[in-house]
Design a protein around this motif. Sequence first.
Motif, PDB file in Angstrom:
ATOM      1  N   ILE A 235      86.779  74.475  25.243  1.00 47.58           N
ATOM      2  CA  ILE A 235      87.447  75.391  25.901  1.00 47.58           C
ATOM      3  C   ILE A 235      88.482  75.885  25.442  1.00 47.58           C
ATOM      4  CG2 ILE A 235      88.200  76.109  28.255  1.00 47.58           C
ATOM      5  CD1 ILE A 235      86.707  73.839  29.462  1.00 47.58           C
ATOM      6  N   TYR A 236      89.279  77.143  25.536  1.00 47.42           N
ATOM      7  CA  TYR A 236      90.345  77.408  25.031  1.00 47.42           C
ATOM      8  C   TYR A 236      90.792  77.866  26.432  1.00 47.42           C
ATOM      9  CZ  TYR A 236      94.684  79.736  23.580  1.00 47.42           C
ATOM     10  OH  TYR A 236      96.110  80.072  23.237  1.00 47.42           O
ATOM     11  N   ARG A 237      91.954  76.866  26.832  1.00 44.52           N
ATOM     12  CA  ARG A 237      92.142  77.082  28.292  1.00 44.52           C
ATOM     13  C   ARG A 237      92.799  78.471  28.755  1.00 44.52           C
ATOM     14  NH1 ARG A 237      96.437  72.614  30.376  1.00 44.52           N
ATOM     15  NH2 ARG A 237      97.620  73.728  28.965  1.00 44.52           N
ATOM     16  N   ASN A 238      93.709  78.757  27.765  1.00 42.85           N
ATOM     17  CA  ASN A 238      94.632  79.942  28.235  1.00 42.85           C
ATOM     18  C   ASN A 238      94.031  81.231  28.128  1.00 42.85           C
ATOM     19  OD1 ASN A 238      96.473  77.972  28.070  1.00 42.85           O
ATOM     20  ND2 ASN A 238      98.024  79.152  26.379  1.00 42.85           N
ATOM     21  N   GLY A 239      92.658  81.144  27.436  1.00 44.15           N
ATOM     22  CA  GLY A 239      91.718  82.346  27.711  1.00 44.15           C
ATOM     23  C   GLY A 239      90.392  82.321  28.489  1.00 44.15           C
ATOM     24  N   ALA A 240      90.551  81.072  29.093  1.00 45.81           N
ATOM     25  CA  ALA A 240      89.095  80.774  29.778  1.00 45.81           C
ATOM     26  C   ALA A 240      87.921  81.210  28.921  1.00 45.81           C
ATOM     27  CB  ALA A 240      89.119  81.750  31.251  1.00 45.81           C
ATOM     28  N   TYR A 241      87.597  80.749  27.707  1.00 47.14           N
ATOM     29  CA  TYR A 241      86.974  80.951  26.932  1.00 47.14           C
ATOM     30  C   TYR A 241      86.200  79.671  25.757  1.00 47.14           C
ATOM     31  CZ  TYR A 241      86.158  82.746  21.960  1.00 47.14           C
ATOM     32  OH  TYR A 241      85.658  83.121  20.578  1.00 47.14           O
ATOM     33  N   HIS A 242      85.115  79.563  25.595  1.00 49.68           N
ATOM     34  CA  HIS A 242      84.294  78.723  24.977  1.00 49.68           C
ATOM     35  C   HIS A 242      84.255  79.268  23.612  1.00 49.68           C
ATOM     36  CE1 HIS A 242      83.355  76.251  28.516  1.00 49.68           C
ATOM     37  NE2 HIS A 242      83.046  77.002  29.277  1.00 49.68           N
ATOM     38  N   PRO A 243      85.118  78.904  22.532  1.00 54.28           N
ATOM     39  CA  PRO A 243      85.009  79.405  21.340  1.00 54.28           C
ATOM     40  C   PRO A 243      84.050  78.839  20.387  1.00 54.28           C
ATOM     41  CG  PRO A 243      86.834  78.094  21.457  1.00 54.28           C
ATOM     42  CD  PRO A 243      86.542  77.957  22.776  1.00 54.28           C
ATOM     43  N   ALA A 244      83.449  77.590  20.424  1.00 60.24           N
ATOM     44  CA  ALA A 244      82.631  77.032  19.647  1.00 60.24           C
ATOM     45  C   ALA A 244      81.382  77.452  19.503  1.00 60.24           C
ATOM     46  CB  ALA A 244      82.539  75.267  19.799  1.00 60.24           C
ATOM     47  N   CYS A 245      80.577  77.593  20.751  1.00 57.35           N
ATOM     48  CA  CYS A 245      79.366  78.246  20.570  1.00 57.35           C
ATOM     49  C   CYS A 245      79.053  79.681  19.894  1.00 57.35           C
ATOM     50  CB  CYS A 245      78.579  78.147  22.007  1.00 57.35           C
ATOM     51  SG  CYS A 245      79.669  78.711  23.298  1.00 57.35           S
ATOM     52  N   PRO A 246      79.916  80.432  20.193  1.00 60.58           N
ATOM     53  CA  PRO A 246      79.391  81.676  19.243  1.00 60.58           C
ATOM     54  C   PRO A 246      80.168  81.431  18.117  1.00 60.58           C
ATOM     55  CG  PRO A 246      81.366  82.231  20.990  1.00 60.58           C
ATOM     56  CD  PRO A 246      80.870  80.810  21.255  1.00 60.58           C
ATOM     57  N   THR A 247      81.298  81.196  17.929  1.00 57.79           N
ATOM     58  CA  THR A 247      81.974  80.967  16.415  1.00 57.79           C
ATOM     59  C   THR A 247      81.331  80.052  15.416  1.00 57.79           C
ATOM     60  OG1 THR A 247      84.116  81.500  17.600  1.00 57.79           O
ATOM     61  CG2 THR A 247      84.088  80.711  15.380  1.00 57.79           C
ATOM     62  N   ILE A 248      81.123  78.950  15.760  1.00 60.87           N
ATOM     63  CA  ILE A 248      80.649  78.023  14.979  1.00 60.87           C
ATOM     64  C   ILE A 248      79.049  78.163  14.810  1.00 60.87           C
ATOM     65  CG2 ILE A 248      80.260  75.411  14.372  1.00 60.87           C
ATOM     66  CD1 ILE A 248      82.551  74.936  16.043  1.00 60.87           C
ATOM     67  N   SER A 249      78.359  78.613  15.812  1.00 58.30           N
ATOM     68  CA  SER A 249      76.889  78.970  15.653  1.00 58.30           C
ATOM     69  C   SER A 249      76.724  80.038  14.425  1.00 58.30           C
ATOM     70  CB  SER A 249      76.366  79.391  17.091  1.00 58.30           C
ATOM     71  OG  SER A 249      76.209  78.092  17.760  1.00 58.30           O
TER      72      SER A 249
ATOM     73  N   ILE B 280      92.816  87.118  21.519  1.00 60.76           N
ATOM     74  CA  ILE B 280      92.444  88.116  22.140  1.00 60.76           C
ATOM     75  C   ILE B 280      91.876  87.718  23.645  1.00 60.76           C
ATOM     76  CG2 ILE B 280      90.363  89.949  22.479  1.00 60.76           C
ATOM     77  CD1 ILE B 280      90.263  89.837  19.531  1.00 60.76           C
ATOM     78  N   ALA B 281      91.267  86.385  23.877  1.00 68.02           N
ATOM     79  CA  ALA B 281      90.945  85.780  25.051  1.00 68.02           C
ATOM     80  C   ALA B 281      92.274  85.809  25.819  1.00 68.02           C
ATOM     81  CB  ALA B 281      90.306  84.579  24.873  1.00 68.02           C
ATOM     82  N   GLU B 282      93.321  85.276  25.619  1.00 64.69           N
ATOM     83  CA  GLU B 282      94.405  84.983  26.110  1.00 64.69           C
ATOM     84  C   GLU B 282      95.094  86.159  26.690  1.00 64.69           C
ATOM     85  OE1 GLU B 282      98.510  82.450  25.954  1.00 64.69           O
ATOM     86  OE2 GLU B 282      97.031  82.183  24.407  1.00 64.69           O
ATOM     87  N   VAL B 283      95.024  87.305  26.156  1.00 61.46           N
ATOM     88  CA  VAL B 283      96.017  88.336  26.487  1.00 61.46           C
ATOM     89  C   VAL B 283      95.099  89.226  27.567  1.00 61.46           C
ATOM     90  CG1 VAL B 283      97.444  88.611  24.268  1.00 61.46           C
ATOM     91  CG2 VAL B 283      95.459  90.048  24.440  1.00 61.46           C
ATOM     92  N   ILE B 284      93.785  89.052  27.564  1.00 63.20           N
ATOM     93  CA  ILE B 284      93.109  89.892  28.461  1.00 63.20           C
ATOM     94  C   ILE B 284      92.941  89.190  30.214  1.00 63.20           C
ATOM     95  CG2 ILE B 284      91.798  91.218  26.712  1.00 63.20           C
ATOM     96  CD1 ILE B 284      89.389  89.371  27.261  1.00 63.20           C
ATOM     97  N   GLN B 285      93.525  87.943  30.185  1.00 61.45           N
ATOM     98  CA  GLN B 285      93.383  87.267  31.235  1.00 61.45           C
ATOM     99  C   GLN B 285      94.362  87.319  32.092  1.00 61.45           C
ATOM    100  OE1 GLN B 285      90.653  86.120  31.874  1.00 61.45           O
ATOM    101  NE2 GLN B 285      89.411  85.348  30.228  1.00 61.45           N
ATOM    102  N   PRO B 286      94.445  87.217  33.354  1.00 64.93           N
ATOM    103  CA  PRO B 286      93.316  86.539  34.164  1.00 64.93           C
ATOM    104  C   PRO B 286      92.322  87.656  34.692  1.00 64.93           C
ATOM    105  CG  PRO B 286      95.071  86.663  35.826  1.00 64.93           C
ATOM    106  CD  PRO B 286      95.611  87.315  34.394  1.00 64.93           C
ATOM    107  N   SER B 287      92.557  88.833  34.530  1.00 63.91           N
ATOM    108  CA  SER B 287      91.873  89.990  35.376  1.00 63.91           C
ATOM    109  C   SER B 287      90.303  89.912  34.523  1.00 63.91           C
ATOM    110  CB  SER B 287      92.246  91.401  35.144  1.00 63.91           C
ATOM    111  OG  SER B 287      92.588  91.647  33.838  1.00 63.91           O
ATOM    112  N   HIS B 288      90.108  89.788  33.435  1.00 64.77           N
ATOM    113  CA  HIS B 288      88.879  89.913  32.500  1.00 64.77           C
ATOM    114  C   HIS B 288      87.961  88.878  33.202  1.00 64.77           C
ATOM    115  CE1 HIS B 288      86.331  90.525  29.090  1.00 64.77           C
ATOM    116  NE2 HIS B 288      86.088  89.098  28.873  1.00 64.77           N
ATOM    117  N   TYR B 289      88.307  87.847  33.697  1.00 64.40           N
ATOM    118  CA  TYR B 289      87.578  86.754  34.089  1.00 64.40           C
ATOM    119  C   TYR B 289      87.009  87.144  35.500  1.00 64.40           C
ATOM    120  CZ  TYR B 289      85.689  82.195  34.173  1.00 64.40           C
ATOM    121  OH  TYR B 289      84.643  80.992  34.124  1.00 64.40           O
TER     122      TYR B 289
END
Length: 452
Positions: free
Chosen positions: A94-108, A138-147
């Motif tokens: 998890i990237y906490r500040n972005g409420a985002y799991h980067p590994a599964c899309p990025t590394i896959s 990108i994930a960080e600056v669109i929160q918290p409303s995006h989530y």
Amino acid sequence: MKTLLTSFGEYIETASSQPLAANVLHAARRALLDWQGALIAGSNSDVAQKLIAAYQPEFGFGNCAVAGTDLKTTPRAAAFLNGSIAHIAEFDDIYRNGAYHPACPTISAAWVCATQQGLTLDALLKAIVIGYEVSTRIAEVIQPSHYKYFHTTGTVGVFGAAAACSSLLGLNAEQSMNALATAGTFASGLQQAFRSDSMTKPLHAGHAAEVGLNAAYCALAGMTGTPDILEGDAGFGAAMSQNPRWGEVLNGLGEVFNITQMTFKNHGCCGHTFPAIDGAQYLTRLHQIDTSAVKKIEILVYQASADVCAYRHPQTPFEAKFSLTHTVACGMILGAVREKAFAQEQLGNDKIQQLEDKISYQVDPAITSFFPKVRSAKVRIEMNSGQVFEHHQQTRHGDPDDPLTDAELNEKFQELSTTRVGEIAVRELSALIWQGENNLVANLSSYWRLQA
């Protein structure tokens, strides 16, 4: 006109030719090991088997491995399948500040791209860093409303995958910008998908991986995208966020590395349950609480915890992973909230359900105001004797301010992987990830073979 994606494209080209600092390289290895554990953990699941069955027509073409099968397929199919499988078990980072799991899309996506290109582990690790750095910002600056409505892993994950693959394909700044721009217009993933027991949520990650990979291939072939897809009047930010902070998105790019600030899950469930689990476990250990003598447990949480983790007496493993009450009860009774907590026998466990009935929670506006950068919970346990124990869990174990050690991360990887692929494979794969550089990525997929 220079756009945000123009700057990101320049970063991708520059960073692809620069060595990684030792601490950044180590962080990338941690991320890769954790992704492997999450991928292997999901590879023999019912959801994975259904996905593999659905993709049978795609097998026999290409050279890319898919976890849970010995068959090979095309890069795009492998990106989708591995991206989805890595998100099934809910153990991914998890990237906490972005409420985002980067590994599964990025590394896959990066894994199959590196496989297709015949690249080595050192190239993959650099690409992982680049994908994380672009997408987490990108994930960080669109929160918290995006989530509120969107699943960040599906939406922002397309940028992580596209950036990583752009690096591996050797794209220049303009091509990388086009890859990101094309990926952005396919960003998707609705929160409603995990407000009920469906199998859709992991597919968001797989879709993001496939979209990012495809966008990079298209850019390599000369396809162009919309440069201002992020900040444009009808772009990503306008459609998916309220007042995105685009002025901050490039802060520290190439100098401050968000991959060193990742959260690695200590529990196998939704991260919004973690502060409550950790707080209840802390009090249980500190006061040697006998759970049968508990009168009631009251928990104050942030809004997303209540919205996403509302199941009570869950009937399925999916519901259990999104149940605040079940996971807290399991943490207190079992001592850990790993795979055992979601086995069928625990879902009907009278002792767990009786404790669950004593747990209530409500949203605390003050705690909510710090989301997503701070994930905390207040736990109050009242005993039948009248004793009261209270604790404010300020963070989650595994967050960057209370990180899992390398030893804990390795232990988690071993726990998730050994029963599936065997001790020898786990030992050799972990050694390569921690120390390897010039090993072909394609060869490492052989360690994913499930034991008979």
